[in-house]
Write an enzyme that holds these catalytic residues in place. Structure first.
Site, PDB file in Angstrom:
ATOM      1  N   GLU A  82       0.827  -1.207   0.000  1.00 52.38           N
ATOM      2  CA  GLU A  82       0.000   0.000   0.000  1.00 52.38           C
ATOM      3  C   GLU A  82       0.857   1.251   0.000  1.00 52.38           C
ATOM      4  O   GLU A  82       0.506   2.259  -0.627  1.00 52.38           O
ATOM      5  CB  GLU A  82      -0.945  -0.015   1.202  1.00 52.38           C
ATOM      6  CG  GLU A  82      -2.065  -1.029   1.120  1.00 52.38           C
ATOM      7  CD  GLU A  82      -1.629  -2.447   1.501  1.00 52.38           C
ATOM      8  OE1 GLU A  82      -2.438  -3.374   1.363  1.00 52.38           O
ATOM      9  OE2 GLU A  82      -0.460  -2.612   1.929  1.00 52.38           O
ATOM     10  N   HIS A 151     -10.296  -6.302   9.877  1.00 53.30           N
ATOM     11  CA  HIS A 151     -10.974  -6.213   8.584  1.00 53.30           C
ATOM     12  C   HIS A 151     -12.420  -5.742   8.725  1.00 53.30           C
ATOM     13  O   HIS A 151     -13.233  -5.960   7.809  1.00 53.30           O
ATOM     14  CB  HIS A 151     -10.983  -7.581   7.873  1.00 53.30           C
ATOM     15  CG  HIS A 151      -9.635  -8.120   7.544  1.00 53.30           C
ATOM     16  ND1 HIS A 151      -8.816  -8.703   8.482  1.00 53.30           N
ATOM     17  CD2 HIS A 151      -8.953  -8.157   6.374  1.00 53.30           C
ATOM     18  CE1 HIS A 151      -7.685  -9.095   7.900  1.00 53.30           C
ATOM     19  NE2 HIS A 151      -7.748  -8.770   6.622  1.00 53.30           N
TER      20      HIS A 151
END
Length: 354
Positions: A82, A151
């Site tokens: 990322e 998550h």
């Protein structure tokens, strides 16, 4: 706690969004993809990059079908870094492109926070306006499907707290398309957060409310304009994302007992539509703020503070409904316990009537 069957009964009463001239209904994921594809056809500067956005079409169908039309030069799968690909998107934006970078789960923002907050959000200011950063950082938020603490977060308030980024959270297909057009065309960085439960995935049932009539022609929804999804005189319920539909469920239950709740979908946190919220509270005198983010230092407190700043004398009762300050549990009963449902919202509204 609410069942998904209860969620599926949410009604979009009082909103203009579900009564557009189009008879065509889309899921939220298809509406988002349609907007992205239109913008890519109109400008070669628009491209998509992220993990599993090409061959897989995004794990929540956020880019499904784009690879077939636009090819790998404009729909790019990237390595699991990322830091690298969001940094590359910032550079591309500053060079005149309009990238859409998908951060697969918003929970992963930490590994790229320097690129997001110290570069994407600040470079226009730090350069004295010499460069713009016209990019969209798109990410999936929310729980309710047992994916555990790393998550399942929403984190809207984290991005809204940090200046330099616009923050968008659609709750319906109509809003998702219009807000995506606005996000891609904006000359500032936009964080576009979509709730997994609203995307219309076969393996993750959605409430019925997110699937709405969506015109084929492009259209924009201006940032900073909340939508009154349901009108009422007895209490103002302010929320966003999945909990718009849970609030509408609660409002239907409350109406059976003669309590009429006004449900406001914020749609964007930055800019924030203080006027619509305050006007509603001046009418009802009672405020309930509902959020899937954590209770402390977040959206619920900010909304209450803004109302207190503008209309304290009109405010008779306040309730905040949010996730307690604990990591989101993996076990289904525990996750259901911490995540507010329609019953929790209805109970909070009832408390404001006492």
């Amino acid at each position: 706690m609410a069942t998904e069957e209860q969620d599926s009964g949410a009604q979009q009463a009082g909103t203009e969004n579900a009564t557009q001239s189009s008879d065509r209904e889309l899921t939220m994921s298809r509406a988002m993809v349609e907007a992205i594809a239109t913008e890519m056809r109109e400008s070669d500067e628009v491209f998509v990059m992220g993990e599993d956005v090409a061959d897989y079409g995004g794990i929540f169908d956020s880019t499904e079908g784009l690879l077939d039309e636009f090819g790998r030069d404009r729909v790019m799968d990237v390595p699991i870094s990322e830091t690298a690909f969001i940094g590359a998107a910032v550079g591309a934006a500053q060079a005149g492109m309009r990238p859409i970078a998908e951060l697969m789960f918003v929970d992963f923002f930490g590994v790229a926070m320097d690129q997001i907050y110290n570069q994407m959000a600040k470079n226009t200011y730090m350069s004295g306006g010499a460069v713009n950063v016209p990019m969209v950082l798109m990410s999936a938020v929310g729980g309710t499907y047992n994916d555990a603490a790393q998550h399942s977060q929403t984190l809207y308030g984290t991005f809204a707290h940090l200046p330099g980024m616009k923050v968008v959270v659609p709750s319906t297909a109509y809003d998702a398309k219009g807000l995506m057009h606005s996000a891609i065309r904006d000359d500032d960085p936009v964080v576009y957060l979509f709730h997994k439960r609203l995307m219309g995935l076969g393996w993750m049932p959605s409430p019925s409310g997110p699937k709405t009539a969506v015109p084929e022609a492009p259209y924009e929804i201006p940032f900073g304009e909340a939508d009154v999804k349901r009108e009422g005189d007895d209490a103002t319920v302010v929320t966003l994302g999945l909990h718009v539909h849970r609030a509408l469920d609660a409002a239907e239950t409350l109406a059976d007992d003669g309590i009429e709740s006004e449900v406001i979908d914020l749609r964007t946190l930055v800019p924030f539509d203080t006027e619509t919220v305050v006007d509603s509270v001046r009418k009802t005198g009672r405020l309930v703020v509902v959020d899937e983010d954590y209770r402390s230092f977040g959206l619920t407190g900010e909304v209450v503070a803004r109302v207190a700043d503008e209309a304290l004398s009109d405010l008779d009762a306040v309730e905040r409904v949010a996730i307690p300050d604990v990591p989101v549990p993996y076990a289904r009963p525990l996750e259901q316990e911490v995540n507010p449902d329609a019953d929790d919202i209805a109970a909070a509204v009832r408390r404001t009537q006492e």
